[in-house]
Design a protein around this motif. Structure first.
Motif, PDB file in Angstrom:
ATOM      1  N   ALA A 319       0.828  -1.209   0.000  1.00  0.00           N
ATOM      2  CA  ALA A 319       0.000   0.000   0.000  1.00  0.00           C
ATOM      3  C   ALA A 319       0.859   1.254   0.000  1.00  0.00           C
ATOM      4  CB  ALA A 319      -0.931  -0.011   1.212  1.00  0.00           C
ATOM      5  N   ALA A 320       1.938   1.244   0.785  1.00  0.00           N
ATOM      6  CA  ALA A 320       2.801   2.416   0.852  1.00  0.00           C
ATOM      7  C   ALA A 320       3.432   2.716  -0.509  1.00  0.00           C
ATOM      8  CB  ALA A 320       3.883   2.213   1.913  1.00  0.00           C
ATOM      9  N   VAL A 321       3.927   1.682  -1.185  1.00  0.00           N
ATOM     10  CA  VAL A 321       4.556   1.900  -2.493  1.00  0.00           C
ATOM     11  C   VAL A 321       3.504   2.305  -3.525  1.00  0.00           C
ATOM     12  CG1 VAL A 321       5.894   0.807  -4.341  1.00  0.00           C
ATOM     13  CG2 VAL A 321       6.482   0.382  -1.942  1.00  0.00           C
ATOM     14  N   ALA A 322       2.325   1.724  -3.448  1.00  0.00           N
ATOM     15  CA  ALA A 322       1.241   2.127  -4.353  1.00  0.00           C
ATOM     16  C   ALA A 322       0.916   3.606  -4.192  1.00  0.00           C
ATOM     17  CB  ALA A 322       0.002   1.278  -4.097  1.00  0.00           C
ATOM     18  N   ASN A 323       1.131   4.124  -2.980  1.00  0.00           N
ATOM     19  CA  ASN A 323       0.832   5.529  -2.698  1.00  0.00           C
ATOM     20  C   ASN A 323       2.055   6.430  -2.774  1.00  0.00           C
ATOM     21  OD1 ASN A 323      -2.012   5.330  -2.250  1.00  0.00           O
ATOM     22  ND2 ASN A 323      -1.602   4.357  -0.275  1.00  0.00           N
ATOM     23  N   GLY A 324       3.167   5.911  -3.320  1.00  0.00           N
ATOM     24  CA  GLY A 324       4.298   6.781  -3.590  1.00  0.00           C
ATOM     25  C   GLY A 324       5.563   6.538  -2.807  1.00  0.00           C
ATOM     26  N   ALA A 325       5.573   5.578  -1.877  1.00  0.00           N
ATOM     27  CA  ALA A 325       6.797   5.279  -1.137  1.00  0.00           C
ATOM     28  C   ALA A 325       7.831   4.674  -2.084  1.00  0.00           C
ATOM     29  CB  ALA A 325       6.507   4.313   0.013  1.00  0.00           C
TER      30      ALA A 325
END
Length: 496
Positions: A319-325
């Motif tokens: 989820a974090a990478v999907a949101n830009g992490a």
């Protein structure tokens, strides 16, 4: 072939690991499809023990009280001698809960009931598994994965950013990736069956022939049902009749009793025990979780729990990478979870050896409360404390209400706790909840339980990850390192 619009994640396998991941992604607003090649849910009790650490996870996911309602405690054991006399013993340590560790004992819930509760929770969040939908092929590139799915409606192509194989010990995903599955067959074969029977009471776990592999058989009442679970080692080449009549004869031969009658078989399996660990948990945009990555002997109730915790570790990172992490955050999944599986495999194998000698005692070593990630690249500061499970504590809100630390942690966010700090030192950002603890904070450590658990100095901060582990402990004079850490996990400050 019908084209479908893209999703963030395709999850292959709707068992406990796949359902955990789906629930976590659903509450984070991440798009996914959860596919399962079997036409209906698993209806057996293979994994029936929910360990204390998994209970904490299920509390966070909003289903723990439901599991307690449908499950029950492990009964005492009644160990029969050849003359029919018996002794009674408790193989499960019975410890009282503490403020830091609210759950201290395994909970018995047959696997089919656990997964039913999980599907109900997933439906509340607007999603459901797609049964009878099989992953038949996939290809990946730097941007994602093209997945081919087959069902009664035909074949369809789905484009996803990531694919997660939660498809069990014979994982199609693992085989397609040609990932090695090192380990061994343990030279032990067993039967397990969920049955209706008469002749035994439901107030204890009945054990016969302890210490003799040719005569051992255990019959346990399954909490939340009218069923009993039969467990027994069998010869490596034995042909076992798993019908009601066959199991009745099997029990009679091993116990010398003809009053125990099996009337119906709900589910039964004869299987060889294995201990295996995947060489890798990730290849490009594809991940393995649960039994696809590790398979255990059933001793100690570690398999399902380790699988759930795999998914709980991976969900927030996807989820974090999907949101830009940064994409590198996903490298920490294998870095953290593979060593855990290796240690748990060793424990399960050790407990199997003890069981063969008749030693069924189970203590804190199976609770999984002491497992953590102190060597992780996501651990910042105080080496002896970071990476460990974040303890609970009873506190008081500034408004006078009682609360728990777990109340502050619950949800999809990170939590930053400042102990005796001045307000305004850390800028707010989406996905981070900041709480100040102290006489002038919003949370008061009235009984000293927070300080007992975390041992912070005045002016220190503790950052708790979305999966309930301590990510960082820093002083107010070292907030620059904390700011860098937050950027590393995708928590950018809100611009004015």
């Amino acid at each position: 072939m019908n084209e479908r619009c893209a999703v963030d994640v395709v999850i292959c396998g709707a068992g406990a690991a796949g359902l955990t991941l789906a629930i976590d992604l659903a509450r984070r607003g991440i798009t996914f499809r959860l596919v399962e090649k079997n036409a209906e849910p698993f209806h057996g009790s293979r994994g029936k023990g929910i360990q204390p650490r998994s209970q904490e996870i299920f509390e966070d996911l909003g289903i723990l009280d439901r599991l307690f309602a449908v499950g029950g405690v492990y009964p005492t054991e009644r160990r029969y001698r050849d003359d029919g006399s018996y002794t009674e013993a408790d193989s499960i340590e019975r410890n009282a809960s503490t403020a830091a560790e609210p759950y201290q004992q395994p909970l018995m819930v047959p696997q089919f009931l656990t997964e039913r509760v999980m599907r109900e929770r997933l439906l509340e969040l607007g999603h459901r598994p797609e049964f009878g939908c099989e992953l038949v092929a996939f290809e990946q590139d730097d941007e994602g994965v093209s997945v081919q799915l087959a069902s009664a409606a035909g074949t369809q192509s789905v484009r996803a950013r990531w694919l997660v194989g939660a498809d069990g010990g014979r994982s199609f995903v693992r085989h397609a990736l040609e990932i090695g599955f090192a380990g061994k067959t343990l030279g032990v074969r067993a039967l397990v069956a969920d049955v209706q029977l008469s002749g035994l009471t439901r107030d204890c776990w009945h054990r016969f022939g302890e210490g003799d592999l040719l005569r051992q058989v255990a019959v346990c009442p399954l909490a939340g049902t009218e069923l009993f679970q039969i467990q027994a080692p069998i010869a490596l080449e034995a042909q076992v009749d798993l019908s009601a009549q066959g199991l009745t004869a099997f029990i009679a031969k091993r116990t010398g009793r003809d009053d125990i009658q099996v009337h119906a078989v709900s589910w039964a399996s004869a299987y060889s025990m294995n201990a295996r660990l995947a060489d890798h948990y990730r290849v490009g945009q594809v991940f393995l979780v649960g039994d696809a990555a590790h398979i255990h002997p059933p001793t100690g109730g570690q398999g399902l729990n380790t699988s759930v915790q795999d998914a709980y570790n991976l969900g927030w990172k996807l989820a974090a990478v999907a949101n830009g992490a940064p994409e590198t955050l996903l490298d920490t999944y294998e870095q953290e979870r593979r060593p855990i599986a290796a240690s748990v495999l060793g424990l399960s194998t050790q407990l199997l050896q003890g069981m063969q000698r008749g030693d069924m005692r189970r203590g804190r070593d199976v609770h999984q409360l002491d497992l953590g990630y102190p060597q992780s690249s996501l651990a910042l500061g105080h080496a002896e404390r970071v990476g460990n499970r974040a303890p609970d504590a009873r506190l008081r809100g500034a408004g006078g209400q009682s609360l728990r630390l777990f109340d502050l942690f619950k949800g999809a966010h990170w939590t930053l706790l400042g102990y005796g700090v001045a307000p305004g030192l850390v800028s707010p950002r989406a996905g981070l909840h900041i709480h100040l603890i102290g006489a002038h904070g919003e949370v008061i450590d009235e009984q000293g339980q927070f300080q007992d658990a975390y041992e912070l100095a005045l002016g220190e901060w503790v950052l708790v990850r979305p999966d309930g582990y301590v990510g960082a402990i820093v002083s107010s004079g070292s907030l620059q390192s904390l700011e860098a850490y937050l950027l590393q996990v995708g928590l950018s400050p809100v611009l004015p």
